[in-house]
Design a protein around this motif. Structure first.
Motif, PDB file in Angstrom:
ATOM      1  N   GLU A   7       5.946   3.697   0.597  1.00  0.00           N
ATOM      2  CA  GLU A   7       5.508   2.688   0.406  1.00  0.00           C
ATOM      3  C   GLU A   7       6.139   1.370   1.354  1.00  0.00           C
ATOM      4  O   GLU A   7       7.479   1.556   1.236  1.00  0.00           O
TER       5      GLU A   7
ATOM      6  N   VAL B  41       2.380  11.828   0.823  1.00  0.00           N
ATOM      7  CA  VAL B  41       2.203  12.888   1.721  1.00  0.00           C
ATOM      8  C   VAL B  41       2.304  14.195   0.827  1.00  0.00           C
ATOM      9  O   VAL B  41       3.370  14.342  -0.138  1.00  0.00           O
TER      10      VAL B  41
ATOM     11  N   ALA C 258      -1.108   7.063  -5.791  1.00  0.00           N
ATOM     12  CA  ALA C 258      -1.185   6.446  -4.660  1.00  0.00           C
ATOM     13  C   ALA C 258      -2.390   5.981  -3.896  1.00  0.00           C
ATOM     14  O   ALA C 258      -3.386   6.383  -4.356  1.00  0.00           O
ATOM     15  N   ASP C 259      -2.322   4.898  -2.847  1.00  0.00           N
ATOM     16  CA  ASP C 259      -3.625   4.427  -2.628  1.00  0.00           C
ATOM     17  C   ASP C 259      -4.336   5.470  -1.770  1.00  0.00           C
ATOM     18  O   ASP C 259      -5.492   5.390  -1.605  1.00  0.00           O
ATOM     19  N   ARG C 260      -3.332   6.110  -0.988  1.00  0.00           N
ATOM     20  CA  ARG C 260      -4.144   7.042  -0.068  1.00  0.00           C
ATOM     21  C   ARG C 260      -3.240   8.508  -0.213  1.00  0.00           C
ATOM     22  O   ARG C 260      -2.028   8.250  -0.491  1.00  0.00           O
ATOM     23  N   ARG C 261      -3.870   9.504   0.608  1.00  0.00           N
ATOM     24  CA  ARG C 261      -3.239  10.811   0.621  1.00  0.00           C
ATOM     25  C   ARG C 261      -3.217  11.470   1.912  1.00  0.00           C
ATOM     26  O   ARG C 261      -4.231  11.368   2.412  1.00  0.00           O
ATOM     27  N   LEU C 262      -2.192  11.999   2.290  1.00  0.00           N
ATOM     28  CA  LEU C 262      -2.100  12.510   3.428  1.00  0.00           C
ATOM     29  C   LEU C 262      -1.887  14.128   3.135  1.00  0.00           C
ATOM     30  O   LEU C 262      -0.939  14.506   2.701  1.00  0.00           O
TER      31      LEU C 262
ATOM     32  N   LEU D 111       3.975   9.628  11.679  1.00  0.00           N
ATOM     33  CA  LEU D 111       3.925   8.551  11.050  1.00  0.00           C
ATOM     34  C   LEU D 111       5.188   7.674  11.458  1.00  0.00           C
ATOM     35  O   LEU D 111       6.354   8.140  11.481  1.00  0.00           O
TER      36      LEU D 111
ATOM     37  N   SER E 288       0.851  -1.083   0.014  1.00  0.00           N
ATOM     38  CA  SER E 288      -0.085  -0.161   0.178  1.00  0.00           C
ATOM     39  C   SER E 288       0.801   1.145  -0.020  1.00  0.00           C
ATOM     40  O   SER E 288       1.860   1.327   0.746  1.00  0.00           O
ATOM     41  N   SER E 289       0.438   2.316  -0.634  1.00  0.00           N
ATOM     42  CA  SER E 289       1.264   3.588  -0.671  1.00  0.00           C
ATOM     43  C   SER E 289       0.455   4.536  -0.234  1.00  0.00           C
ATOM     44  O   SER E 289      -0.818   4.555  -0.236  1.00  0.00           O
ATOM     45  N   LEU E 290       1.221   5.762   0.178  1.00  0.00           N
ATOM     46  CA  LEU E 290       0.580   6.797   0.804  1.00  0.00           C
ATOM     47  C   LEU E 290       1.286   8.038   0.211  1.00  0.00           C
ATOM     48  O   LEU E 290       2.664   7.888   0.177  1.00  0.00           O
TER      49      LEU E 290
END
Ligand code: NIG
Ligand code: FE
Length: 394
Positions: A35, A6, A51-55, A388, A2-4
């Protein structure tokens, strides 16, 4: 996997070459991809990969998580009354360590575990993503081993400090205690420890005992750190340099020869012996602060850490230490932030933390502020918005 991503970072403190702010390597207009718990990409926001999610950092500063390379979390009881007495004029001598040893020996494992986790969580909320934890309030074979076992449940950076003080039952036979530390105590402690430390100070361990104990630890593969030159001038710093210590800690009373010795260190293929300054201890013992400027100007690598313990420095707050270092020790905000992140990593001989570059562990903090300057500019304010660790939001 999973990727994030920022994104919308106001300033990214990387502690990597390039960028603004000297060693802070500040980059603007960039995003950072995580990742598998690591930094996988940093580049202009407009080029950011999917990416899967964003911060969304909402324009705030993003920094490496703090690396607190010096803390004593395994203890029972507190010594608030001793603090009050100091604020009324009593000096700090380290004598209160034995009070905490008594309380720690009497405590059950669950009580010690709860304290370690409470303080570790408190530090995490203030942005600390790596925390070294020492034993040193057990001072029996069984109590030192269990202190380290409990510490190792929450940190990979654990330090055997059986040589904190000579416990009361050995008061008139310190040689026998050194034998215990080097023999059965080290054997029981070493499986749970990465480091060995000695309080090398008048009233604790002299230089010959300290050298013997540190050498025994080195012989079984532990890295060396030293509590040195805290209460007065002494041989601890130069002993640490002699043994290739990763860090000598406190460094409050230094001679020119001590500073020169630190400045000349280049051991283990480029590693230096770091001077770790612990301003929480000077704050809480009302002592003169170490001269950070003198060390920095001589080219010594400086780290900042909390020394969190119930006697001399009961704070878990790296932002507080950064603010003290800037206001009281004439470090620039950039130097203090570097020392609290990359400096701590150097003091633990780690290159995967304390920086934000591709391949580094995704340990990072998002401030409730646009710049790292606010850590010293807004002292006492809870400025850590998000943390994080290994890429996971805490
Ligand atoms: O780092 N100096 C020795 N050890 C601790 C203090 C421990 C205590 O007072 O309980 C320190 O300051
Ligand atoms: Fe300490």
């Amino acid at each position: 996997m999973s990727s994030l991503l920022v994104d919308d970072i106001g300033e990214l403190v990387t502690n990597e070459p390039g960028g603004e702010g000297g060693p802070l390597g500040i980059r603007r207009g960039v995003a950072l991809l995580v990742e598998d718990g690591r930094v996988a990409w940093i580049g202009p926001s407009r080029d950011a990969p999917a990416a899967d999610r964003r911060l969304d950092a909402r324009g705030a500063a993003v920094l490496p998580g703090f690396v607190d390379s010096h803390a004593h979390l395994v203890f029972a009881g507190d010594r608030a009354a001793e603090f009050a007495a100091r604020m009324a004029g009593q000096p700090y001598t380290g004598g209160g360590i034995r009070t905490t040893v008594g309380a720690t020996r009497a405590a059950g494992d669950d009580e010690l575990r709860a304290t370690v986790r409470r303080l570790r969580d408190e530090a995490l909320r203030q942005g600390t993503t790596t925390m070294e934890i020492k034993s040193g309030y057990g001072l029996t074979v069984a109590d030192e081993a269990r202190s380290l076992r409990i510490a190792a449940e929450v940190s990979e950076e654990t330090t055997f400090l059986g040589a904190h003080v000579v416990p009361a039952e050995y008061a008139d036979r310190p040689d026998d205690y050194v034998g215990l530390v080097c023999g059965p105590m080290l054997a029981a402690a070493a499986p749970h420890a990465r480091w060995i430390d000695v309080f090398c100070e008048r009233g604790a361990f002299d230089v010959d005992h300290a050298r013997a104990i540190l050498a025994c630890g080195q012989a079984v593969g532990l890295g060396v750190r030293v509590h040195a030159n805290q209460l007065g001038p002494g041989p601890g710093v130069q002993l640490g340099v002699e043994l290739g210590a990763a860090s000598v800690d406190h460094c409050t009373h230094l001679t020119d020869a001590d500073v020169d010795a630190l400045a000349s260190t280049r051991v283990d293929g480029g590693h230096t012996t770091v001077a770790t300054l612990l301003p929480g201890a000077e704050f809480s013992t009302r002592s003169p602060y170490p001269d950070a400027r003198r060390l920095l100007d001589a080219g010594v690598t400086v780290a900042l850490a909390t020394d969190c313990n119930p006697g001399s420095s009961y704070t878990s707050s790296m932002p507080f230490c950064v603010a003290l270092a800037v206001r009281e020790m004439r470090m620039t905000p950039a130097e203090a932030v570097w020392a609290a992140t990359a400096g701590g990593a150097r003091a633990l001989r780690r290159d995967d933390i304390g920086r934000l570059g591709v391949g580094a562990r995704a340990d990072l903090i998002v401030l409730d502020a646009p710049s790292h300057l606010h850590l010293a500019y807004r002292p006492g304010v809870p400025l850590i918005r998000q943390v994080l660790r290994n890429g996971v939001l805490q």
